[in-house]
Design a protein around this motif. Structure first.
Motif, PDB file in Angstrom:
ATOM      1  N   TRP A 139      -7.880   6.569 -10.491  1.00  0.00           N
ATOM      2  CA  TRP A 139      -9.211   6.009 -10.251  1.00  0.00           C
ATOM      3  C   TRP A 139     -10.023   5.994 -11.538  1.00  0.00           C
ATOM      4  O   TRP A 139     -10.904   5.148 -11.719  1.00  0.00           O
ATOM      5  CB  TRP A 139      -9.918   6.776  -9.133  1.00  0.00           C
ATOM      6  N   LYS A 171       0.156   3.897  -2.844  1.00  0.00           N
ATOM      7  CA  LYS A 171      -0.592   5.082  -2.394  1.00  0.00           C
ATOM      8  C   LYS A 171      -0.306   6.352  -3.207  1.00  0.00           C
ATOM      9  O   LYS A 171      -1.247   7.017  -3.646  1.00  0.00           O
ATOM     10  CB  LYS A 171      -0.285   5.318  -0.912  1.00  0.00           C
ATOM     11  N   PRO A 172       0.989   6.694  -3.450  1.00  0.00           N
ATOM     12  CA  PRO A 172       1.225   7.969  -4.147  1.00  0.00           C
ATOM     13  C   PRO A 172       0.508   8.050  -5.493  1.00  0.00           C
ATOM     14  O   PRO A 172       0.025   9.103  -5.864  1.00  0.00           O
ATOM     15  CB  PRO A 172       2.740   7.992  -4.337  1.00  0.00           C
ATOM     16  N   TRP A 199       0.818  -1.215   0.000  1.00  0.00           N
ATOM     17  CA  TRP A 199       0.000   0.000   0.000  1.00  0.00           C
ATOM     18  C   TRP A 199       0.859   1.275   0.000  1.00  0.00           C
ATOM     19  O   TRP A 199       0.611   2.184  -0.807  1.00  0.00           O
ATOM     20  CB  TRP A 199      -1.004  -0.039   1.162  1.00  0.00           C
ATOM     21  N   TRP A 246       1.099   4.811 -14.305  1.00  0.00           N
ATOM     22  CA  TRP A 246       1.473   4.368 -12.963  1.00  0.00           C
ATOM     23  C   TRP A 246       3.001   4.346 -12.841  1.00  0.00           C
ATOM     24  O   TRP A 246       3.582   4.833 -11.874  1.00  0.00           O
ATOM     25  CB  TRP A 246       0.875   2.980 -12.733  1.00  0.00           C
ATOM     26  N   SER A 259       4.435   7.842 -12.711  1.00  0.00           N
ATOM     27  CA  SER A 259       4.198   8.473 -11.414  1.00  0.00           C
ATOM     28  C   SER A 259       5.153   7.900 -10.365  1.00  0.00           C
ATOM     29  O   SER A 259       5.758   8.633  -9.582  1.00  0.00           O
ATOM     30  CB  SER A 259       2.737   8.245 -11.025  1.00  0.00           C
ATOM     31  N   TRP A 308       8.302   9.757  -8.468  1.00  0.00           N
ATOM     32  CA  TRP A 308       8.310   9.794  -6.997  1.00  0.00           C
ATOM     33  C   TRP A 308       9.663   9.307  -6.455  1.00  0.00           C
ATOM     34  O   TRP A 308      10.281   9.962  -5.600  1.00  0.00           O
ATOM     35  CB  TRP A 308       7.154   8.913  -6.485  1.00  0.00           C
ATOM     36  N   PHE A 350      -2.287   6.302  -6.369  1.00  0.00           N
ATOM     37  CA  PHE A 350      -3.740   6.257  -6.233  1.00  0.00           C
ATOM     38  C   PHE A 350      -4.301   7.481  -5.513  1.00  0.00           C
ATOM     39  O   PHE A 350      -5.499   7.570  -5.279  1.00  0.00           O
ATOM     40  CB  PHE A 350      -4.179   4.938  -5.594  1.00  0.00           C
ATOM     41  N   ARG A 351      -3.422   8.422  -5.188  1.00  0.00           N
ATOM     42  CA  ARG A 351      -3.923   9.709  -4.687  1.00  0.00           C
ATOM     43  C   ARG A 351      -4.401  10.561  -5.856  1.00  0.00           C
ATOM     44  O   ARG A 351      -5.096  11.542  -5.685  1.00  0.00           O
ATOM     45  CB  ARG A 351      -2.787  10.455  -3.963  1.00  0.00           C
ATOM     46  N   GLN A 352      -3.975  10.178  -7.064  1.00  0.00           N
ATOM     47  CA  GLN A 352      -4.351  10.981  -8.239  1.00  0.00           C
ATOM     48  C   GLN A 352      -5.697  10.525  -8.781  1.00  0.00           C
ATOM     49  O   GLN A 352      -5.988   9.325  -8.800  1.00  0.00           O
ATOM     50  CB  GLN A 352      -3.300  10.811  -9.343  1.00  0.00           C
ATOM     51  N   ASN A 353      -6.484  11.489  -9.246  1.00  0.00           N
ATOM     52  CA  ASN A 353      -7.811  11.158  -9.779  1.00  0.00           C
ATOM     53  C   ASN A 353      -7.715  10.295 -11.022  1.00  0.00           C
ATOM     54  O   ASN A 353      -8.537   9.420 -11.253  1.00  0.00           O
ATOM     55  CB  ASN A 353      -8.575  12.439 -10.132  1.00  0.00           C
TER      56      ASN A 353
END
Ligand SMILES: Nc1ncnc2c1ncn2[C@@H]1O[C@H](COP(=O)(O)OP(=O)(O)OP(=O)(O)O)[C@@H](O)[C@H]1O
Length: 672
Positions: free
Chosen positions: A125, A116-117, A112, A196, A199, A203, A119-122
């Protein structure tokens, strides 16, 4: 299961063999027999024996022979195959001392924080929603195809030609929808994958480069190895494997949801026809799959460590190959090809050894998985035969239950079926988690307080600077003091290995084992003996660390002329090359001084920055630096050099290393 839900050619062929029994149960026997006869007579003619007249009893000796052959093969293979390894397998490969998660309960630990970093982005989703919608439509399509199949086979059985053609037309619509959906779900999956990955890569690059972590990590003994591989290969694998496992898990859950009600509704209320236990088929399959999963984990968990070791050795091997490319000239001049060849081959041997470990553990897991799936095939018969023979369920219900049980168990078996991928995934997650934790830990930060110089007459002040070698090693500097006045040229000299470069590193806040206070002007530039020259245009090589666009071509040309880079003037500023390879050592040092002229620092720190230049060349550079307009008014220069006699006349002050006190002293005088 797939045979029933996919309306492609192979499934139709498979269904044509299975359907008579499936669709009509016992009633289908005549069709089967008729169809069978045609085939059997053909076989009799070709092979010379009638398969339909054979019994299992007759074939038993052959079964024994085949089983004995398999056993003999396995024993002989186990005894002799290691002779073909062509490497010393008695040497245990090092799979790294980093932390590994090996508990079944913590198999997904650390996933997770990595996910997480993104899936913080719209947008993440958005992709997940698109794939979920397509998946749901696919499930609905599966149900429609099931209904279609039932009607299709009924039509065939009834020889209903008028209904046959419209049905074929209908399946084309379903097939078209399937084709479009499967193509776009794969395409959207690939879009998600690259977003993904980008991103996550951004990061990790940010974490790695922030607060000079990339440098400080090198100084730590337990730092995660090969950051390059973690950022490139591990991230790619993590994203791919996450998507593969995630999709598999969602599919398994969807199949469970679609078949669980059927299993619960049709399940006989008496377990094994004996004990009252509604829904017992569900518990039995859950128990069976649960035990299978735990056993698979016990058999295969060593694969996590082995996969980890394999990734580590692969990365080290690749790094060694890159080293040869980076130091090609030295290696060629030393004629050390044979040494390098044996070093690379030796490194590859570790990959071979870890690979053999991987083979051995994969074989054990495969044995268990094959055993599990073979026993799974008779599992439904074991459960349902008593109820059927007692007349508690009909043959039709029996087949429906087989279908539901197989699908539900297939869902529960997702963990077991994906275990090999999971072990590789676990190793990848560990490598990435350890990397992120090491980068986020602040334990190796320098305790040197860096503050801005008050300005006025003082350019920089260093007070009570203590520097030691890493891991509580030798003390290099003890309460060292230094004050540099505005416009002052300071020469520092000390014996080799006394710690001049470490002093500079501590001043720059790079050295972890250091404390003290350092007051520096905002614009301070460090020029080491060998400056980094990035690949790209000549202009970028000169303007580094600033972007090429920060300066006009004229500004860059003026700086080149001031540094006497005449040999480069014939080159175009926008010519791309590997300048670190093309330029001589002296040219590279001159190029570094061109950077100083462009960036206009208030304090210039030079660590043997003219060592590759001739005596005249070195003096020329210092004369140029002293010329008004070269550096900002009041800019100071601190030079570390062994060329004391040459450079002393072009400096205002000279300090030497005082070995007794571990600080700087005025040359020929007392400690500062
Ligand atoms: N990353 C490191 N880990 C452990 N020891 C180090 C590291 N870097 C340097 N040292 C040691 O610190 C000591 C001082 O090194 P440093 O490079 O500062 O010396 P120097 O005075 O600049 O030498 P030279 O005049 O030869 O350039 C040396 O003994 C060196 O081996």
């Amino acid at each position: 299961q797939s045979l029933k839900f996919h309306p492609n050619a192979s499934s139709l062929v498979a269904l044509s063999q299975a359907a008579p029994v499936n669709a009509t149960g016992g009633k289908a026997a005549p069709v089967n027999a008729t169809g069978g006869k045609a085939v059997q007579s053909g076989q009799e003619g070709t092979l010379g024996f009638d398969v339909s007249k054979m019994s299992v009893k007759q074939l038993e000796p052959y079964m024994w022979i085949i089983a004995a052959f398999a056993l003999a093969f396995a024993v002989l293979f186990e005894l002799f195959h290691r002779r073909f390894a062509q490497t010393d397998l008695s040497v245990q490969p090092d799979c790294g001392a980093e932390h590994h998660e090996q508990q079944i309960s913590s198999l997904f630990a650390g996933v997770w924080p990595l996910v997480k970093p993104f899936f913080r982005q719209n947008s993440a989703w958005g992709y997940v929603s698109a794939i979920s919608v397509i998946g749901t439509i696919n499930l609905v399509l599966g149900m429609l195809i099931m209904v279609w199949q039932k009607e299709f086979w009924d039509t065939i059985e009834q020889k209903n030609l008028p209904r046959f053609w419209p049905l074929l037309l209908d399946v084309m619509f379903l097939a078209f929808a399937r084709i479009v959906l499967s193509t776009y779900s794969e395409y959207i999956g690939m879009m998600l994958s690259i977003h993904w990955r980008r991103s996550m890569t951004q990061w990790l690059i940010g974490l790695w480069l922030q607060d000079k972590s990339f440098y400080r990590q090198q100084l730590k003994a337990d730092a995660p190895d090969n950051p390059d591989q973690r950022i490139q290969e591990d991230v790619r694998m993590f994203v791919e494997q996450s998507m593969m496992l995630g999709t598999g898990l969602v599919m398994a859950v969807a199949h469970l949801i679609s078949r669980l009600p059927m299993l619960l509704l049709l399940s006989p209320t008496y377990a094994f026809g004996q004990f009252y236990c509604p829904g017992w088929l569900l518990y039995a399959s859950l128990l069976y799959s649960g035990v299978g999963a735990i056993c698979a984990h016990q058999v295969g968990k060593k694969l996590i460590v082995v996969n980890f070791g394999l990734q580590k050795h692969e990365a080290s091997f690749r790094y060694d190959v890159v080293q040869i490319r980076d130091h090609a000239e030295s290696i060629a001049l030393y004629n050390s090809e044979a040494t390098e060849e044996s070093r690379l081959n030796g490194r590859f041997e570790w990959i071979v050894r870890v690979w053999w470990m991987l083979m051995s553990h994969t074989k054990r897991l495969s044995f268990f998985q094959s055993f599990y799936y073979q026993t799974s095939a008779i599992f439904p018969y074991l459960l349902l035969a008593p109820s059927y023979f007692k007349g508690q369920i009909t043959l039709g219900t029996l087949f429906m239950l087989f279908d539901a049980l197989a699908t539900v168990k297939g869902g529960f078996d997702w963990f077991l079926g994906s275990y090999s991928i999971l072990t590789g995934y676990r190793a990848t997650v560990d490598r990435l988690s350890n990397f992120v934790q090491a980068l986020e830990a602040q334990d190796s930060c320098s305790e040197v307080k860096r503050m801005q110089s008050p300005g006025d007459a003082v350019a920089a002040t260093i007070t009570e600077l203590n520097v030691a070698l890493p891991r509580k090693g030798r003390t290099l500097w003890k309460d060292a003091q230094l004050q540099i006045l505005c416009g002052e040229f300071v020469l520092l000299s000390a014996p080799e290995g006394s710690g001049k470069s470490c002093f500079f590193r501590a001043m720059a806040g790079l050295w972890p084992d250091a404390s003290g206070e350092v007051f520096l002007p905002e614009k301070t530039l460090f020029l080491p003996q060998k400056s980094y020259i990035p690949q790209g245009s000549l202009k970028q090589a000169i303007t580094y660390p600033a972007c090429a666009s920060s300066f006009s071509d004229e500004e860059v040309m003026t700086a080149m002329q001031a540094l006497g880079l005449a040999t480069l003037e014939g080159r175009k500023l926008h010519e791309e090359a590997d300048w670190a390879l093309l330029l001589s050592g002296g040219e590279q040092q001159r190029l570094a001084f061109a950077r100083a002229l462009l960036s206009q620092p208030e304090l210039l720190l030079l660590d043997e920055a003219t060592s590759a230049l001739s005596a005249e060349g070195s003096l020329e550079i210092f004369e140029m630096l002293r010329r008004p307009g070269s550096l900002p008014k009041g800019a100071a220069v601190v030079t570390v050099s062994h060329d004391i006699d040459l450079l002393k006349p072009v400096h205002d002050s000279h300090y030497v290393y005082d070995a007794e006190t571990g600080g700087w002293a005025v040359a020929g005088g007392n400690k500062i």
